[in-house]
Design a protein around this motif. Structure first.
Motif, PDB file in Angstrom:
ATOM      1  N   ALA A   1       0.830  -1.097   0.095  1.00 52.38           N
ATOM      2  CA  ALA A   1       0.122   0.037  -0.024  1.00 52.38           C
ATOM      3  C   ALA A   1       0.983   1.244   0.011  1.00 52.38           C
ATOM      4  O   ALA A   1       0.552   2.217  -0.656  1.00 52.38           O
ATOM      5  N   THR A   2       1.884   1.203   0.783  1.00 53.53           N
ATOM      6  CA  THR A   2       2.700   2.196   0.702  1.00 53.53           C
ATOM      7  C   THR A   2       3.446   2.637  -0.563  1.00 53.53           C
ATOM      8  O   THR A   2       3.492   3.684  -1.058  1.00 53.53           O
ATOM      9  N   LEU A   3       3.857   1.780  -1.163  1.00 56.37           N
ATOM     10  CA  LEU A   3       4.770   1.577  -2.410  1.00 56.37           C
ATOM     11  C   LEU A   3       3.589   2.385  -3.542  1.00 56.37           C
ATOM     12  O   LEU A   3       3.837   3.348  -4.455  1.00 56.37           O
ATOM     13  N   ALA A   4       2.304   1.754  -3.600  1.00 54.42           N
ATOM     14  CA  ALA A   4       1.171   2.388  -4.347  1.00 54.42           C
ATOM     15  C   ALA A   4       0.839   3.861  -4.196  1.00 54.42           C
ATOM     16  O   ALA A   4       0.829   4.524  -5.328  1.00 54.42           O
ATOM     17  N   THR A   5       0.859   4.226  -2.964  1.00 55.79           N
ATOM     18  CA  THR A   5       0.569   5.550  -2.435  1.00 55.79           C
ATOM     19  C   THR A   5       1.795   6.529  -3.115  1.00 55.79           C
ATOM     20  O   THR A   5       1.488   7.481  -3.513  1.00 55.79           O
ATOM     21  N   VAL A   6       2.950   6.118  -2.807  1.00 56.16           N
ATOM     22  CA  VAL A   6       4.218   6.863  -3.263  1.00 56.16           C
ATOM     23  C   VAL A   6       4.247   7.118  -4.683  1.00 56.16           C
ATOM     24  O   VAL A   6       4.326   8.121  -5.373  1.00 56.16           O
ATOM     25  N   GLN A   7       3.894   5.898  -5.487  1.00 55.29           N
ATOM     26  CA  GLN A   7       3.999   5.837  -7.028  1.00 55.29           C
ATOM     27  C   GLN A   7       2.924   7.023  -7.447  1.00 55.29           C
ATOM     28  O   GLN A   7       2.962   7.540  -8.331  1.00 55.29           O
TER      29      GLN A   7
ATOM     30  N   ALA B   1      10.014  -0.735   9.349  1.00 53.31           N
ATOM     31  CA  ALA B   1      11.414  -0.873   8.790  1.00 53.31           C
ATOM     32  C   ALA B   1      11.594  -1.512   7.556  1.00 53.31           C
ATOM     33  O   ALA B   1      12.467  -1.043   6.806  1.00 53.31           O
ATOM     34  N   ALA B   2      10.511  -2.263   7.087  1.00 57.23           N
ATOM     35  CA  ALA B   2      10.686  -2.514   5.862  1.00 57.23           C
ATOM     36  C   ALA B   2      10.199  -1.517   4.808  1.00 57.23           C
ATOM     37  O   ALA B   2      10.969  -1.380   3.761  1.00 57.23           O
ATOM     38  N   ALA B   3       9.491  -0.444   4.966  1.00 58.02           N
ATOM     39  CA  ALA B   3       8.997   0.583   4.547  1.00 58.02           C
ATOM     40  C   ALA B   3      10.215   1.762   4.204  1.00 58.02           C
ATOM     41  O   ALA B   3      10.461   2.126   3.033  1.00 58.02           O
ATOM     42  N   TRP B   4      11.092   1.745   5.192  1.00 53.00           N
ATOM     43  CA  TRP B   4      12.334   2.371   5.252  1.00 53.00           C
ATOM     44  C   TRP B   4      13.208   1.899   3.901  1.00 53.00           C
ATOM     45  O   TRP B   4      13.637   2.701   3.311  1.00 53.00           O
ATOM     46  N   GLY B   5      13.483   0.484   4.231  1.00 59.86           N
ATOM     47  CA  GLY B   5      14.236  -0.024   3.139  1.00 59.86           C
ATOM     48  C   GLY B   5      13.751   0.323   1.646  1.00 59.86           C
ATOM     49  O   GLY B   5      14.581   0.503   0.770  1.00 59.86           O
ATOM     50  N   LEU B   6      12.471   0.210   1.356  1.00 61.37           N
ATOM     51  CA  LEU B   6      11.723   0.319   0.166  1.00 61.37           C
ATOM     52  C   LEU B   6      11.926   1.488  -0.308  1.00 61.37           C
ATOM     53  O   LEU B   6      12.541   1.850  -1.223  1.00 61.37           O
ATOM     54  N   LEU B   7      11.891   2.605   0.749  1.00 63.67           N
ATOM     55  CA  LEU B   7      11.527   4.046   0.247  1.00 63.67           C
ATOM     56  C   LEU B   7      13.081   4.726   0.139  1.00 63.67           C
ATOM     57  O   LEU B   7      13.197   5.729  -0.499  1.00 63.67           O
ATOM     58  N   ARG B   8      14.048   4.371   0.848  1.00 64.97           N
ATOM     59  CA  ARG B   8      15.354   4.570   0.484  1.00 64.97           C
ATOM     60  C   ARG B   8      15.680   4.314  -1.110  1.00 64.97           C
ATOM     61  O   ARG B   8      16.464   5.205  -1.402  1.00 64.97           O
ATOM     62  N   SER B   9      15.295   3.226  -1.704  1.00 69.10           N
ATOM     63  CA  SER B   9      15.627   3.302  -3.053  1.00 69.10           C
ATOM     64  C   SER B   9      14.893   4.540  -3.903  1.00 69.10           C
ATOM     65  O   SER B   9      15.291   4.909  -4.572  1.00 69.10           O
ATOM     66  N   ALA B  10      13.488   4.659  -3.374  1.00 70.40           N
ATOM     67  CA  ALA B  10      12.936   5.748  -4.004  1.00 70.40           C
ATOM     68  C   ALA B  10      13.567   7.119  -3.915  1.00 70.40           C
ATOM     69  O   ALA B  10      13.353   7.976  -4.685  1.00 70.40           O
ATOM     70  N   GLN B  11      14.205   7.353  -2.521  1.00 71.94           N
ATOM     71  CA  GLN B  11      14.667   8.628  -2.638  1.00 71.94           C
ATOM     72  C   GLN B  11      16.097   8.669  -3.310  1.00 71.94           C
ATOM     73  O   GLN B  11      15.939   9.872  -4.038  1.00 71.94           O
ATOM     74  N   SER B  12      16.710   7.672  -3.669  1.00 71.97           N
ATOM     75  CA  SER B  12      17.707   7.771  -4.615  1.00 71.97           C
ATOM     76  C   SER B  12      17.113   8.074  -5.816  1.00 71.97           C
ATOM     77  O   SER B  12      17.843   8.502  -6.873  1.00 71.97           O
TER      78      SER B  12
ATOM     79  N   GLY C   1      15.306  14.419  -2.812  1.00 76.88           N
ATOM     80  CA  GLY C   1      15.024  15.662  -2.153  1.00 76.88           C
ATOM     81  C   GLY C   1      13.239  15.738  -2.133  1.00 76.88           C
ATOM     82  O   GLY C   1      12.565  16.517  -1.679  1.00 76.88           O
ATOM     83  N   ARG C   2      12.741  14.651  -2.391  1.00 77.01           N
ATOM     84  CA  ARG C   2      11.174  14.738  -2.781  1.00 77.01           C
ATOM     85  C   ARG C   2      10.840  13.717  -1.508  1.00 77.01           C
ATOM     86  O   ARG C   2       9.395  14.102  -1.221  1.00 77.01           O
ATOM     87  N   ILE C   3      11.439  12.942  -0.807  1.00 79.35           N
ATOM     88  CA  ILE C   3      10.810  12.115   0.078  1.00 79.35           C
ATOM     89  C   ILE C   3      11.514  12.100   1.360  1.00 79.35           C
ATOM     90  O   ILE C   3      12.726  12.186   1.252  1.00 79.35           O
ATOM     91  N   VAL C   4      10.944  12.485   2.409  1.00 75.76           N
ATOM     92  CA  VAL C   4      11.694  12.124   3.615  1.00 75.76           C
ATOM     93  C   VAL C   4      11.066  11.176   4.435  1.00 75.76           C
ATOM     94  O   VAL C   4       9.741  10.897   4.710  1.00 75.76           O
ATOM     95  N   LEU C   5      11.953  10.315   5.279  1.00 74.78           N
ATOM     96  CA  LEU C   5      11.620   9.259   6.262  1.00 74.78           C
ATOM     97  C   LEU C   5      11.539   9.955   7.599  1.00 74.78           C
ATOM     98  O   LEU C   5      12.895  10.492   7.902  1.00 74.78           O
ATOM     99  N   ALA C   6      10.698   9.809   8.367  1.00 68.64           N
ATOM    100  CA  ALA C   6      10.606  10.397   9.839  1.00 68.64           C
ATOM    101  C   ALA C   6      10.331   9.372  10.530  1.00 68.64           C
ATOM    102  O   ALA C   6       9.094   9.018  10.481  1.00 68.64           O
ATOM    103  N   ASP C   7      11.038   8.853  11.658  1.00 64.80           N
ATOM    104  CA  ASP C   7      10.651   7.827  12.502  1.00 64.80           C
ATOM    105  C   ASP C   7      10.600   8.559  14.059  1.00 64.80           C
ATOM    106  O   ASP C   7      11.510   9.366  14.578  1.00 64.80           O
ATOM    107  N   LEU C   8       9.368   8.432  14.510  1.00 67.78           N
ATOM    108  CA  LEU C   8       8.982   9.403  15.834  1.00 67.78           C
ATOM    109  C   LEU C   8       9.029   8.376  16.967  1.00 67.78           C
ATOM    110  O   LEU C   8       8.915   7.348  16.995  1.00 67.78           O
TER     111      LEU C   8
END
Length: 476
Positions: A216-222, A257-268, A272-279
């Motif tokens: 679901a996260t990947l679909a939303t980001v795309q 944690a899995a989403a962080w790994g997935l979205l690090r690739s999207a960041q590269s 500058g368009r995606i920020v990962l923030a863990d609270l």
């Protein structure tokens, strides 16, 4: 080590005052179908790099990073290549037999293999991931924000509109709403267990729940990346307990944690368009104030932050300190001193002993790592007396009084424990000489694999000469 037939594509090389040149072909065993440029053909095109370094005194260099890669034509089986220096990098232009461009690389960064001079201790130092506190300057004008919450109810207090999905936000912008500076995407948490390690929910369904969140996260980001109306906004993905930024932190959100790994690739792919923030708490006004500077300038933090105790922490590589690498004097071996995580493994003192009858003492040069070692470290192995490091290779230091076929100085490999240490006592019947040409590392990787195959094929399957056997590629 030698190049196989697929990577022997260089036919002619020569150098001139302005660069190096080559003619390369793709061997018949390789098919270029499906590739922009077949990797083996591109690899061959880079082999003449050594001519550029001839006479410079530099050691061997290998490709490290590509910039400005353009593929002009596909399906090539032969290339004429020109390599030229571009500052500290190399530029590549490759054409086909008719001179039509096939592929070009504006800047190829090379990395020195380090053979031109002995490596210093600093060169060999290990690095560790740390999360130091970063001073982030708050912007004069706080960024505006919107949230994608699935049900349209705001998660973070302190202003900002909430929308069920990207389509609803795009529709609102089309209707006249201003484009927000930040679009917040809070992810649902999926825990593998409570503080005592008790499974939360159906443990058997844990992979499915993690997959559902990441899908679901990947679909939303795309969908967000494809929305032209939101091109000037930044997506801020919020998790809680997805990274361990301090020693006392535990990763409790496995889906995050899995989403962080997935979205690090999207960041590269979208700098500058995606920020990962863990609270470390539920999203609130203070959390948004801490994130405002990160959203305004994500380059200072790399777009990855952890909010801990009112401070912004960012991931940085740092040299491991001497304290982290210091080993005890004398003999030792690795053992799980605090079972439960791999961080609980540490060197513990060991006692020297002369080999008894049927034993040899070995100076360990390499130890094989088996999943059994992981289970022991985690406190999950059924035998509480089991010790880490059960196969390895080394040099005989001493032999028992009845051992006559081995002598100090012999290179041996086999089964022994605890193998993670400088020395070990082994049963003579469980070690043998290392074949000529094998390195210690190669020898240390063989014993368990060989014995597993021997047991499975001979003892269990009772195979005989002439019989056929099917071995699955995923077999141990």
């Amino acid at each position: 080590m030698a190049y196989g037939p697929t990577f022997r594509g260089v036919r002619r090389v020569w150098s001139g005052p302005d660069g190096a040149y080559a003619e390369v072909t793709l061997p018949d065993v390789a098919d270029p179908t499906g590739f922009g440029v077949h990797p083996a053909l591109l690899d061959a095109a880079l082999h003449p790099i050594g001519l550029l370094d001839a006479g410079t005194g530099d050691g061997p260099r290998v490709p490290f990073a590509f910039e400005g890669v353009q593929v002009h034509a596909t399906g090539a089986r032969a290339l004429r290549v020109r390599l030229t220096r571009a500052g500290s990098s190399v530029r590549l232009v490759a054409v086909d037999a008719a001179g039509a461009p096939v592929v070009s690389v504006d800047a190829l960064t090379l990395r020195d293999l380090g053979r031109s001079a002995p490596a210093t201790a600093a060169d060999r130092s290990l690095y560790a991931l740390t999360w130091p506190v970063e001073e982030v300057t708050a912007p004069v004008t706080p960024p505006t924000r919107a949230e994608l919450t699935g049900d349209g109810r705001a998660v973070m207090a302190g202003g900002g509109s909430a929308y069920p999905d990207v389509a609803a936000l795009v529709a609102a912008v089309a209707a006249g709403e201003p484009v927000p500076d930040a679009v917040l995407l809070p992810l649902p948490s999926v825990s593998a267990g409570d503080a005592d390690g008790v499974p939360a929910g159906d443990a058997a369904d844990l992979p499915g729940r993690v997959r559902a969140v990441t899908t679901a996260t990947l679909a939303t980001v795309q969908e967000w990346l494809a929305a032209d109306a939101l091109a000037d906004s930044r997506l801020v993905v919020l998790t809680r307990g997805a990274v361990a930024a301090r020693d006392e932190d535990r990763i409790t959100d496995v889906a995050g944690a899995a989403a962080w790994g997935l979205l690090r690739s999207a960041q590269s792919e979208h700098p500058g368009r995606i920020v990962l923030a863990d609270l470390d708490r539920d999203p609130d006004v203070e959390a948004w104030a801490e994130l405002a500077g990160v959203v305004a300038d994500p380059t200072s933090t790399g777009g990855q932050v952890a909010l801990r105790g009112g401070a912004v922490r960012v991931p940085r590589l740092a040299r491991a300190t001497d304290d982290e690498l210091r080993l005890p004097d004398g003999l030792w071996h690795l053992a799980p001193v605090a079972p439960g995580t791999l961080d609980g493994v540490a060197p513990v003192p060991a006692t020297a002993a002369d080999p008894a009858a049927g034993q040899v003492r070995i100076a360990v040069r390499a130890t094989g790592v088996n999943f059994r070692d992981v289970l022991i470290a985690l406190g999950m192995y059924p035998d509480p007396a089991a010790r880490m490091g059960s196969e390895g290779a080394g040099v005989v230091l001493a032999v028992g009084p009845d051992v006559t076929d081995l002598a100090p100085g012999d290179r041996v490999f086999g089964m022994f424990e605890p193998g993670f240490g400088p020395e070990v006592l082994a049963a003579r019947e469980r070690v043998t000489r290392i074949p000529a040409g094998w390195s210690f590392a190669e020898a240390a990787s063989v014993p368990l694999v060989f014995l597993t195959a021997w047991y499975a094929l001979r003892d269990l399957a009772d195979l005989r000469a002439g019989e056929s056997v099917l071995i699955h590629s995923g077999a141990g």
